[in-house]
Write a protein that holds these residues in place. Structure first.
Motif, short mmCIF file in Angstrom:
data_model
loop_
_atom_site.label_atom_id
_atom_site.label_comp_id
_atom_site.label_asym_id
_atom_site.label_seq_id
_atom_site.Cartn_x
_atom_site.Cartn_y
_atom_site.Cartn_z
N MET A 564 -14.82 27.66 61.48
CA MET A 564 -14.28 28.84 62.04
C MET A 564 -13.82 28.98 63.21
N ARG A 565 -14.33 28.01 64.27
CA ARG A 565 -13.78 27.92 65.58
C ARG A 565 -12.24 27.57 65.57
N ILE A 566 -11.71 26.67 64.50
CA ILE A 566 -10.14 26.20 64.57
C ILE A 566 -9.40 27.48 64.12
N LEU A 567 -10.08 28.22 62.90
CA LEU A 567 -9.19 29.44 62.73
C LEU A 567 -9.11 30.43 63.73
N GLU A 568 -10.22 30.71 64.30
CA GLU A 568 -10.03 31.67 65.43
C GLU A 568 -9.17 31.26 66.63
N ALA A 569 -9.15 30.11 67.08
CA ALA A 569 -8.50 29.49 68.01
C ALA A 569 -6.92 29.29 67.50
N HIS A 570 -6.52 29.02 66.32
CA HIS A 570 -5.17 29.30 65.99
C HIS A 570 -4.87 30.74 66.17
N LEU A 600 -6.06 27.64 74.43
CA LEU A 600 -6.74 28.00 73.20
C LEU A 600 -6.31 26.97 71.99
N SER A 601 -5.07 26.36 72.22
CA SER A 601 -4.81 25.05 71.50
C SER A 601 -5.61 23.96 71.49
N GLN A 602 -6.34 23.80 72.49
CA GLN A 602 -7.33 22.61 72.73
C GLN A 602 -8.41 22.60 71.78
N PHE A 603 -8.86 23.91 71.37
CA PHE A 603 -9.86 23.94 70.38
C PHE A 603 -9.39 23.79 68.99
N CYS A 604 -7.99 23.54 68.67
CA CYS A 604 -7.41 23.11 67.40
C CYS A 604 -7.16 21.78 67.19
N PRO A 605 -7.18 21.07 65.83
CA PRO A 605 -6.90 19.57 65.64
C PRO A 605 -5.45 19.18 66.29
N SER A 606 -5.40 18.15 66.84
CA SER A 606 -4.13 17.74 67.49
C SER A 606 -3.16 17.24 66.52
N ASP A 607 -2.61 18.14 65.57
CA ASP A 607 -1.67 17.43 64.91
C ASP A 607 -0.30 17.55 65.54
N LYS A 608 0.72 17.27 64.72
CA LYS A 608 2.03 17.37 65.33
C LYS A 608 2.54 18.69 65.85
N VAL A 610 0.57 21.47 66.67
CA VAL A 610 -0.03 21.87 67.86
C VAL A 610 0.42 21.01 69.29
N LEU A 611 0.52 19.91 68.95
CA LEU A 611 1.05 18.93 69.90
C LEU A 611 2.43 19.44 70.54
N ILE A 612 3.22 19.78 69.77
CA ILE A 612 4.87 20.48 70.22
C ILE A 612 4.30 21.88 70.82
N ALA A 613 3.38 22.77 70.19
CA ALA A 613 3.13 23.91 70.92
C ALA A 613 2.66 23.71 72.49
N GLN A 614 1.66 22.77 72.28
CA GLN A 614 1.05 22.46 73.60
C GLN A 614 2.15 22.01 74.68
N LYS A 615 3.04 21.03 74.31
CA LYS A 615 4.20 20.65 75.12
C LYS A 615 4.99 21.85 75.62
N THR A 616 5.18 22.57 74.79
CA THR A 616 6.17 23.79 75.07
C THR A 616 5.62 24.73 75.97
N CYS A 617 4.29 24.95 75.86
CA CYS A 617 3.58 26.11 76.69
C CYS A 617 3.39 25.41 78.04
N LEU A 618 3.28 24.11 78.34
CA LEU A 618 3.29 23.63 79.52
C LEU A 618 4.41 23.65 80.28
N LEU A 619 5.67 23.21 79.57
CA LEU A 619 7.01 23.16 79.99
C LEU A 619 7.48 24.58 80.46
N MET A 620 7.22 25.71 79.64
CA MET A 620 7.51 27.00 80.20
C MET A 620 6.55 27.54 81.02
N ALA A 621 5.33 26.99 81.38
CA ALA A 621 4.51 27.47 82.46
C ALA A 621 5.27 26.90 83.80
N ALA A 622 5.40 25.37 83.64
CA ALA A 622 6.02 25.05 84.84
C ALA A 622 7.20 25.41 85.20
N ALA A 623 8.23 25.69 84.07
CA ALA A 623 9.43 26.32 84.57
C ALA A 623 9.59 27.52 85.22
#
Length: 842
Positions: A564-570, A600-608, A610-623
């Motif tokens: 349930m937690r994973i579904l909501e986090a996604h 929010l993605s940190q509550f999801c399983p770290s599949d490929k 999700v990892l790409i999404a996390q990387k993009t989020c942080l790059l965009m935030a830094a930019a």
């Protein structure tokens, strides 16, 4: 002898301490056990009479002690020892007897002890569940009663106790046996009987046993037992049980009336009569029941509790669907209330409950007019202007009925009365809210929700005699949101859902509320002008932050599973991502949504994915942080933004390391972006770690020219100023340009332009010879490239010619004529490469 004396002392000590309640029953049993065993061990081959008697007594009491504390199995051995000692005593007494009279005395003496031991054995085997042995022991005791008539009462009560226990265990056959034995034994000797009251009690339980065992099969036995009980001793319980048995057996009204006719012979309470009437009516004997109920007031004319009779009458009229007669009865009570025949407070409260229950039933059936009639009966008992919590609740219920009937004015008047009685009730405010929504009064509805929110935080101690806990508040806000949505009151629904999300404890309900809020607010934002969106976008950020917080807290809730937690986090991370993309015109909001999507993605399983999404989020935030930092006026704001960007980049680097292990990312520009963003952040923060970063850059074998040129540009972009780094980057870039199979003259010219600018600042005349030589080489490089291609930009050639000429002039002004001649000559060499501009400069 010493052991025997010690055992006797221990026994006597145990007796005295137990008398003073110093030791418990179990401790006493254990001490007796020890003392008794010691005495038995000291027994000789021919012990004296006193020793045997003492041993009998000690064994009996030790056995009884184990029985009393529920350890009957430990008693058997001591009771057998007692029996053996009795036989020894009898033999000893017989041997010493001098005649028949003497023998009879000794026999009577021994039989008393024998009776006790056998009765204790009966208790022991009964406790161990051996019914047959218990029967044999009791029968043996019963046979001894002819000689021991005084024990009749004791044995009768022992059988009664057995009967009670087996009845409680629902062993009805055994219970009926023991109770019958108790009654029979009680009749054996009237002088020593247990008494008529106790005999009646035994028979009533016997009748109850037959009744509960199988009334149809043992009806006659049950009736016989209860009739005998009533003959033995008149008692209300006996009459009541008789009626109960008759009703169960399906006896005729005539037989039941005959049983009821016996009632006047005994003084019985009003409650007894009422319970009997209830019994009759519950068994469908309406004619007998109502006739009996009508006869009761005559017996209790002076009783202040007469109202109980009326209430029971009303209850059963309603149960038998005789509403019209019930209403007549209620109207009589209302008239009596104002003519000096008031019900007692307790009875009046009970009547209110009956009226409210009937009204609630009609409300559930959507018979709102009928419900109002019953509520109005209740209102009739209140005086005008009376302040009462229950009256407030009553008025609120009536308001709900009026609203369903579309009688808004009457509903408003009822709520007004409720506010007068209980202004600080969350339920009263909810009634105000419902009317405001129905009238499309958004401001008043929102105000009511806010008031409900305040009251939910500080519940009243007397709120309808119920504690307004968080669940109550949550339920009301949920209902408020539903009502608002049903009436297309979007703004009001949002306000109600906001309060709901603050009070909900259940995670599933909370996330459902937050999703609804996000959807509602998004539709509102989409319909607004860009200028008005700011506050609502902030609200969406608040909802998403709350979702993130609750996801973190949800690990402690058992009902909210990991899936349930994973579904909501996604769901929430994707919403945050889409909003970040959507609000690209607002950098700060875009950055916040990207950061939230990452969290929010940190509550999801770290599949490929999700990892790409996390990387993009942080790059965009830094930019975005870097871009905002460039535009900020104050140094403190710049520092904060650049530091924030650096934090995002550090986290992103860790994720990128993991991500690169999942596949081939050769063409992915992430490494370059991380390098450039980190370089900008550290250079503008004047971070000492910048030099370590650049050392790793210089060591890279395949760094791109464009990357080096951007590093050079950033190194001199305010507030950064690193001319050495800038120059080194440009030199590396120029070297890479030279190594190209075909030199791109345009890009080469720009790089060279920048390198000459940083190496030979305009206006400086006192330059080191080494620096001039280095710059001279750059000009020579330019001439070399210009000579090999026609693509070199003419304006860049002109610029090079001008810079070389001016450098010569600067040298001339400081008296360095030789150098001046060289530099001016260098400039003239570029003149030949000019095209259309050549004539202008010749």
């Amino acid at each position: 002898i010493q052991v025997e004396e010690s055992a006797i002392s221990l026994w006597n000590w145990t007796v005295t301490k137990h008398t003073g309640a110093v030791i418990s029953d179990e401790q006493r049993a254990k001490l007796r056990f020890v003392a008794c065993r010691l005495i038995c061990l000291c027994e000789g081959s021919d012990p004296p009479e006193a020793t045997i008697r003492r041993q009998i007594l000690m064994c009996m009491k030790t056995g009884k002690g184990w029985i009393d504390i529920g350890k009957a199995g430990l008693a058997d051995g001591f009771l057998e020892n007692a029996m053996s000692s009795i036989e020894k005593l009898y033999a000893k007494l017989w041997k010493g007897s001098e005649g028949e009279a003497d023998i009879q005395v000794h026999r009577a003496d021994v039989e008393k002890s024998l009776f006790k031991v056998v009765s204790y054995q009966a208790e022991s085997v009964f406790a161990q569940g051996d019914f047959q042995k218990a029967v044999m022991c009791v029968q043996r005791c019963k046979d001894m009663l002819m000689k021991l008539p005084k024990e009749t009462c004791y044995l009768s009560i022992l059988c009664y106790n057995f009967g009670v226990e087996t009845y409680e265990w629902k062993r009805y056959e055994q219970s009926s046996f023991w109770l019958s034995q108790s009654y029979d034994i009680g009749k054996m000797d009237m002088k020593y009987s247990i008494g008529k009251e106790m005999q009646a009690k035994v028979l009533r339980l016997l009748a109850t046993t037959y009744f509960e065992w199988d009334c149809s099969l043992y009806l006659d036995k049950a009736l016989k037992a209860i009739s005998l009980a009533n003959q033995e001793n008149l008692h209300p319980a006996g009459f009541f049980l008789k009626v109960k048995i008759l009703l169960k057996s399906g006896a005729s009204d005539e037989d039941i009336n005959s049983a009821l006719a016996e009632f006047p012979h005994l003084e019985m309470s009003l409650d007894f009569y009422l319970n009997t009437a209830k019994l009759l009516l519950e068994h469908g004997r309406e004619s007998v029941g109502f006739d009996f109920l009508k006869s009761v007031p005559e017996r209790f004319e002076s009783s202040p509790d007469l109202g109980k009779i009326t209430l029971l009458h009303i209850e059963f009229l309603l149960q038998n669907k005789r509403e019209l007669l019930a209403k007549q009865k209620i109207e009589e009570v209302i008239i009596g209330h104002y003519t000096g025949k008031q019900l007692l407070p307790e009875a009046l409260n009970q009547l209110h409950i009956i009226l409210w229950d009937r009204a609630a039933k009609h409300y559930e059936e959507k018979s709102y007019s009928e419900a109002l009639q019953w509520y109005n009966y209740s209102v009739s008992f209140y005086t005008p202007g009376q302040i009462d919590q229950n009256l407030a609740k009553l008025q609120r219920n009536m308001a709900s009925c009026y609203l369903h009937l579309k009688q808004v004015d009457k509903a408003k008047e009822a709520v007004k009365q409720a506010e007068r009685c209980d202004p600080n009730s969350i339920f009263t405010k909810f009634s105000v809210y419902k009317i405001a929504v129905m009238e499309n009064d958004t401001d008043k509805a929102v105000e009511a929700v806010i008031e409900m929110g305040k009251l939910a935080e500080k519940p009243s101690e007397h709120e309808d005699k119920l504690r307004v806990d968080k669940n109550t508040g949550s339920n009301l806000f949920s209902l408020a949101a539903q009502i608002a949505l049903e009436n297309d009151q979007q703004i009001v629904a949002i306000k109600a859902l906001e309060y709901l999300s603050e009070h909900l404890q259940d995670c599933r309900q909370l996330f459902a509320a937050l999703k609804c809020l996000v959807r509602l607010m998004l539709s509102k934002v989409m319909a607004e002008n860009a200028e008005k969106r700011g506050e609502d976008i902030n609200s969406i950020l608040t909802y998403l932050n709350l979702a993130c917080k609750k996801l973190a807290e949800s690990f402690t809730e058992e009902k909210f599973t990991g899936d349930m937690r994973i579904l909501e986090a996604h769901w929430f991370r994707k919403v945050a991502w889409n909003l970040a993309v959507q609000f690209k015109d607002s950098p700060e909001k875009m950055r916040d949504f990207f950061v939230l999507s990452f969290k929010l993605s940190q509550f999801c399983p770290s599949d490929k994915a999700v990892l790409i999404a996390q990387k993009t989020c942080l790059l965009m935030a830094a930019a975005v942080d870097l871009e905002m930092g460039r535009q900020q006026a104050t140094p403190s704001e710049q520092t904060e933004l650049f530091s924030q960007a650096l934090q995002h980049l550090q986290t992103c680097k860790e994720i990128w390391k993991v991500l690169k292990l999942t596949g081939d990312f050769a063409k992915d520009p992430t490494d370059t972006l991380l390098l450039l963003y980190e370089f900008e952040a550290r250079s503008k923060l004047n971070d000492p770690a910048l030099h370590n970063l650049m050392e790793s850059v210089w060591e890279q074998p395949q760094i791109e020219i464009k990357t080096l040129e951007i590093i050079a540009s950033l190194a001199m972009e305010s507030p950064a100023r690193y001319p050495v780094l800038c120059k080194k980057a440009l030199k590396s870039a120029l070297n890479l340009h030279r190594k190209q199979a075909v030199i791109d003259a345009v890009k080469f010219s720009k790089c060279l332009h920048s390198l000459i600018n940083i190496s030979l600042p305009t206006g400086l005349t006192d330059l080191d010879t080494c620096v001039l030589q280095e710059v001279w080489d750059y000009f020579e490089d330019a001439l070399s490239v210009i000579g090999s291609t026609d693509a070199y930009p003419e304006m860049e050639i002109l610029w090079l010619m001008t810079r070389a000429w001016n450098t010569g002039i600067f040298q001339y002004t400081v008296g360095k004529y030789k150098e001046a001649e060289q530099w001016c000559g260098l400039g003239m060499r570029f003149l030949n490469h000019l095209g259309s501009l050549k004539k202008s400069y010749e």
